[in-house]
Design a protein around this motif. Structure first.
Motif, PDB file in Angstrom:
ATOM      1  N   PRO A 167       0.831  -1.214   0.000  1.00  0.00           N
ATOM      2  CA  PRO A 167       0.000   0.000   0.000  1.00  0.00           C
ATOM      3  C   PRO A 167       0.862   1.259   0.000  1.00  0.00           C
ATOM      4  O   PRO A 167       2.021   1.231   0.413  1.00  0.00           O
ATOM      5  CB  PRO A 167      -0.803  -0.123   1.299  1.00  0.00           C
ATOM      6  N   THR A 168       0.286   2.345  -0.486  1.00  0.00           N
ATOM      7  CA  THR A 168       0.988   3.626  -0.438  1.00  0.00           C
ATOM      8  C   THR A 168       1.145   4.054   1.023  1.00  0.00           C
ATOM      9  O   THR A 168       0.498   3.506   1.921  1.00  0.00           O
ATOM     10  CB  THR A 168       0.210   4.705  -1.193  1.00  0.00           C
ATOM     11  N   GLU A 169       1.980   5.046   1.237  1.00  0.00           N
ATOM     12  CA  GLU A 169       2.191   5.543   2.596  1.00  0.00           C
ATOM     13  C   GLU A 169       0.879   5.989   3.221  1.00  0.00           C
ATOM     14  O   GLU A 169       0.583   5.695   4.386  1.00  0.00           O
ATOM     15  CB  GLU A 169       3.187   6.720   2.566  1.00  0.00           C
ATOM     16  N   GLU A 170       0.056   6.692   2.431  1.00  0.00           N
ATOM     17  CA  GLU A 170      -1.222   7.180   2.939  1.00  0.00           C
ATOM     18  C   GLU A 170      -2.163   6.017   3.261  1.00  0.00           C
ATOM     19  O   GLU A 170      -2.824   6.006   4.306  1.00  0.00           O
ATOM     20  CB  GLU A 170      -1.885   8.117   1.925  1.00  0.00           C
ATOM     21  N   GLU A 171      -2.240   5.019   2.355  1.00  0.00           N
ATOM     22  CA  GLU A 171      -3.103   3.861   2.594  1.00  0.00           C
ATOM     23  C   GLU A 171      -2.663   3.101   3.838  1.00  0.00           C
ATOM     24  O   GLU A 171      -3.486   2.612   4.607  1.00  0.00           O
ATOM     25  CB  GLU A 171      -3.073   2.937   1.370  1.00  0.00           C
ATOM     26  N   TRP A 172      -1.362   3.009   4.032  1.00  0.00           N
ATOM     27  CA  TRP A 172      -0.815   2.265   5.163  1.00  0.00           C
ATOM     28  C   TRP A 172      -1.144   2.972   6.482  1.00  0.00           C
ATOM     29  O   TRP A 172      -1.585   2.358   7.444  1.00  0.00           O
ATOM     30  CB  TRP A 172       0.693   2.141   4.983  1.00  0.00           C
ATOM     31  N   ILE A 173      -0.958   4.285   6.504  1.00  0.00           N
ATOM     32  CA  ILE A 173      -1.195   5.055   7.722  1.00  0.00           C
ATOM     33  C   ILE A 173      -2.678   5.101   8.082  1.00  0.00           C
ATOM     34  O   ILE A 173      -3.061   5.051   9.251  1.00  0.00           O
ATOM     35  CB  ILE A 173      -0.632   6.489   7.575  1.00  0.00           C
ATOM     36  N   THR A 174      -3.535   5.192   7.043  1.00  0.00           N
ATOM     37  CA  THR A 174      -4.977   5.329   7.283  1.00  0.00           C
ATOM     38  C   THR A 174      -5.724   4.001   7.238  1.00  0.00           C
ATOM     39  O   THR A 174      -6.947   3.983   7.180  1.00  0.00           O
ATOM     40  CB  THR A 174      -5.592   6.286   6.248  1.00  0.00           C
ATOM     41  N   ASN A 175      -4.998   2.877   7.269  1.00  0.00           N
ATOM     42  CA  ASN A 175      -5.627   1.562   7.236  1.00  0.00           C
ATOM     43  C   ASN A 175      -6.656   1.453   8.369  1.00  0.00           C
ATOM     44  O   ASN A 175      -6.332   1.689   9.535  1.00  0.00           O
ATOM     45  CB  ASN A 175      -4.559   0.469   7.412  1.00  0.00           C
ATOM     46  N   PRO A 176      -7.915   1.124   8.049  1.00  0.00           N
ATOM     47  CA  PRO A 176      -8.952   1.052   9.092  1.00  0.00           C
ATOM     48  C   PRO A 176      -8.678  -0.015  10.144  1.00  0.00           C
ATOM     49  O   PRO A 176      -9.280  -0.005  11.222  1.00  0.00           O
ATOM     50  CB  PRO A 176     -10.225   0.740   8.307  1.00  0.00           C
ATOM     51  N   PHE A 177      -7.760  -0.944   9.849  1.00  0.00           N
ATOM     52  CA  PHE A 177      -7.440  -2.008  10.804  1.00  0.00           C
ATOM     53  C   PHE A 177      -6.154  -1.706  11.574  1.00  0.00           C
ATOM     54  O   PHE A 177      -5.620  -2.584  12.248  1.00  0.00           O
ATOM     55  CB  PHE A 177      -7.322  -3.347  10.075  1.00  0.00           C
ATOM     56  N   GLY A 178      -5.662  -0.480  11.445  1.00  0.00           N
ATOM     57  CA  GLY A 178      -4.455  -0.099  12.157  1.00  0.00           C
ATOM     58  C   GLY A 178      -3.214  -0.253  11.293  1.00  0.00           C
ATOM     59  O   GLY A 178      -3.217  -0.960  10.279  1.00  0.00           O
ATOM     60  N   LYS A 179      -2.164   0.411  11.677  1.00  0.00           N
ATOM     61  CA  LYS A 179      -0.914   0.403  10.911  1.00  0.00           C
ATOM     62  C   LYS A 179      -0.035  -0.761  11.359  1.00  0.00           C
ATOM     63  O   LYS A 179       0.411  -0.810  12.502  1.00  0.00           O
ATOM     64  CB  LYS A 179      -0.184   1.738  11.113  1.00  0.00           C
ATOM     65  N   SER A 180       0.187  -1.705  10.459  1.00  0.00           N
ATOM     66  CA  SER A 180       1.044  -2.846  10.777  1.00  0.00           C
ATOM     67  C   SER A 180       2.508  -2.397  10.816  1.00  0.00           C
ATOM     68  O   SER A 180       2.860  -1.332  10.310  1.00  0.00           O
ATOM     69  CB  SER A 180       0.865  -3.953   9.727  1.00  0.00           C
ATOM     70  N   GLU A 181       3.344  -3.231  11.417  1.00  0.00           N
ATOM     71  CA  GLU A 181       4.763  -2.889  11.508  1.00  0.00           C
ATOM     72  C   GLU A 181       5.432  -2.920  10.142  1.00  0.00           C
ATOM     73  O   GLU A 181       6.352  -2.151   9.880  1.00  0.00           O
ATOM     74  CB  GLU A 181       5.476  -3.858  12.462  1.00  0.00           C
ATOM     75  N   ARG A 182       4.961  -3.815   9.274  1.00  0.00           N
ATOM     76  CA  ARG A 182       5.532  -3.909   7.929  1.00  0.00           C
ATOM     77  C   ARG A 182       4.523  -3.402   6.912  1.00  0.00           C
ATOM     78  O   ARG A 182       3.334  -3.690   7.009  1.00  0.00           O
ATOM     79  CB  ARG A 182       5.915  -5.367   7.628  1.00  0.00           C
ATOM     80  N   GLN A 183       5.022  -2.682   5.929  1.00  0.00           N
ATOM     81  CA  GLN A 183       4.141  -1.975   5.004  1.00  0.00           C
ATOM     82  C   GLN A 183       3.773  -2.832   3.799  1.00  0.00           C
ATOM     83  O   GLN A 183       4.120  -2.524   2.665  1.00  0.00           O
ATOM     84  CB  GLN A 183       4.802  -0.656   4.556  1.00  0.00           C
ATOM     85  N   PHE A 184       3.074  -3.918   4.045  1.00  0.00           N
ATOM     86  CA  PHE A 184       2.504  -4.689   2.950  1.00  0.00           C
ATOM     87  C   PHE A 184       1.356  -5.539   3.456  1.00  0.00           C
ATOM     88  O   PHE A 184       1.114  -5.647   4.660  1.00  0.00           O
ATOM     89  CB  PHE A 184       3.542  -5.551   2.220  1.00  0.00           C
ATOM     90  N   LEU A 219      -4.457 -10.587   5.064  1.00  0.00           N
ATOM     91  CA  LEU A 219      -3.634 -10.164   6.189  1.00  0.00           C
ATOM     92  C   LEU A 219      -3.321  -8.689   5.986  1.00  0.00           C
ATOM     93  O   LEU A 219      -2.621  -8.312   5.039  1.00  0.00           O
ATOM     94  CB  LEU A 219      -2.343 -10.983   6.239  1.00  0.00           C
ATOM     95  N   SER A 220      -3.867  -7.852   6.859  1.00  0.00           N
ATOM     96  CA  SER A 220      -3.718  -6.409   6.689  1.00  0.00           C
ATOM     97  C   SER A 220      -3.859  -5.710   8.031  1.00  0.00           C
ATOM     98  O   SER A 220      -4.677  -6.110   8.877  1.00  0.00           O
ATOM     99  CB  SER A 220      -4.781  -5.879   5.719  1.00  0.00           C
ATOM    100  N   GLY A 221      -3.099  -4.629   8.229  1.00  0.00           N
ATOM    101  CA  GLY A 221      -3.178  -3.884   9.476  1.00  0.00           C
ATOM    102  C   GLY A 221      -2.720  -4.719  10.654  1.00  0.00           C
ATOM    103  O   GLY A 221      -1.968  -5.690  10.495  1.00  0.00           O
ATOM    104  N   LYS A 222      -3.186  -4.371  11.842  1.00  0.00           N
ATOM    105  CA  LYS A 222      -2.804  -5.133  13.031  1.00  0.00           C
ATOM    106  C   LYS A 222      -3.999  -5.615  13.852  1.00  0.00           C
ATOM    107  O   LYS A 222      -3.829  -6.366  14.808  1.00  0.00           O
ATOM    108  CB  LYS A 222      -1.882  -4.295  13.916  1.00  0.00           C
ATOM    109  N   ASN A 223      -5.217  -5.190  13.450  1.00  0.00           N
ATOM    110  CA  ASN A 223      -6.419  -5.586  14.185  1.00  0.00           C
ATOM    111  C   ASN A 223      -7.260  -6.538  13.342  1.00  0.00           C
ATOM    112  O   ASN A 223      -7.388  -6.359  12.126  1.00  0.00           O
ATOM    113  CB  ASN A 223      -7.251  -4.360  14.561  1.00  0.00           C
TER     114      ASN A 223
END
Length: 287
Positions: free
Chosen positions: A200-217, A231-235
């Motif tokens: 995901p782009t930086e913006e998509e990663w930061i604004t992920n509705p499931f939270g920002k995962s440690e790794r950006q993919f 598998l996306s975000g942290k929640n």
């Protein structure tokens, strides 16, 4: 349990969900010139002869890895998919239990490890060459296995560590989700390399509705025409995520692009992939 020569790198327990009412799947082989979409029995797709068979010095075959894949993954994953499909269509919310999460993560990693493309890539690495050399040297000093050097090296590649442990480390921290196309007339395809990674782009990663995962993919794995594992975000999410049409196209195109062949329950979905891929190739040629 038999000793099949045809060994599937995408299990039949998954492929059966992509069958139509006639018990067949739509199949497209990108490697065959002028090929067209054809109907096939699921047993005749995504397989390789003796992919996981180990050969002894006396020429006899060892099918232990094939049997282990069937017992530990292929048989169990079909039942899990059926349970999640039932829950998804009923509209019931149900969080993923620890056992099912462990199985799904291990299965996703297993699909990657057992894939012919992955095996071919690993065989070309320096680490694989070193392992082959070490095994050859060890055998010359003290024979510890009845398997050939090539079989021992294959065994090392496919069973180097406990899959559950490795999957837990590899996918640690990711949120687990199930997805369904929002349009009831759309569906996912599945490729010969069935799990894909998105960045995901930086913006998509930061604004992920499931939270920002440690790794950006993110990782995406189709399990049925109208069910996928994400598998996306942290929640985690308890109810299926509705996937809009443009994202269904994006996922299907990614799977189509990275695979040598694809399977679908719908001939139309494969034709859409072919058209989108051709359009993308033309854009690249003009850029």
């Amino acid at each position: 349990m038999g000793n099949p020569k045809r060994q599937h790198f995408v299990p039949q327990s998954v492929l059966r969900f992509f069958e139509g009412e006639d018990g067949q799947v739509f199949f497209f082989d990108k490697q065959s010139p002028n090929s067209d979409i054809e109907k096939r029995n699921r047993r005749s797709v995504f397989w390789q002869k003796h992919a996981y068979t180990l050969t002894h010095e006396d020429g006899t075959k060892n099918y232990s890895i094939e049997h282990e894949f069937g017992k530990e993954f292929d048989d169990k994953i079909g039942k899990l998919i059926q349970r999640r499909l039932t829950l998804s269509y009923s509209g019931l919310h149900c969080s993923l239990c620890k056992e099912d999460r462990t199985l799904l993560l291990a299965f996703a990693l297993n699909l990657f490890v057992r894939n012919p493309k992955t095996q071919a890539h690993v065989r070309g690495t320096a680490a694989f060459g070193a392992a082959h050399t070490v095994i050859t040297l060890a055998n010359s000093l003290c024979r510890r296995s009845a398997l050939t050097v090539e079989a021992q090296t294959k065994e090392l590649m496919l069973q180097s560590r406990n899959t559950n442990e490795l999957a837990s480390e590899f996918f640690d921290g990711f949120g687990v989700h199930f997805c369904m196309p929002s349009d009831e007339n759309r569906s996912f395809v599945i490729g010969s390399l069935p799990i894909c990674r998105f960045e995901p782009t930086e913006e998509e990663w930061i604004t992920n509705p499931f939270g920002k995962s440690e790794r950006q993919f993110e990782f995406f794995l189709p399990l049925a025409p109208r069910l996928a594992f994400l598998l996306s975000g942290k929640n985690n999410s308890d109810c299926p995520i509705s996937v809009p049409t443009d994202l269904v196209d994006k996922v299907n195109l990614k799977l189509f692009s990275q695979s040598d062949s694809v399977v679908s329950q719908s001939c139309t979905e494969i034709r859409t992939c072919v058209a989108l891929n051709s359009s993308e190739e033309r854009e690249c040629s003009f850029s």
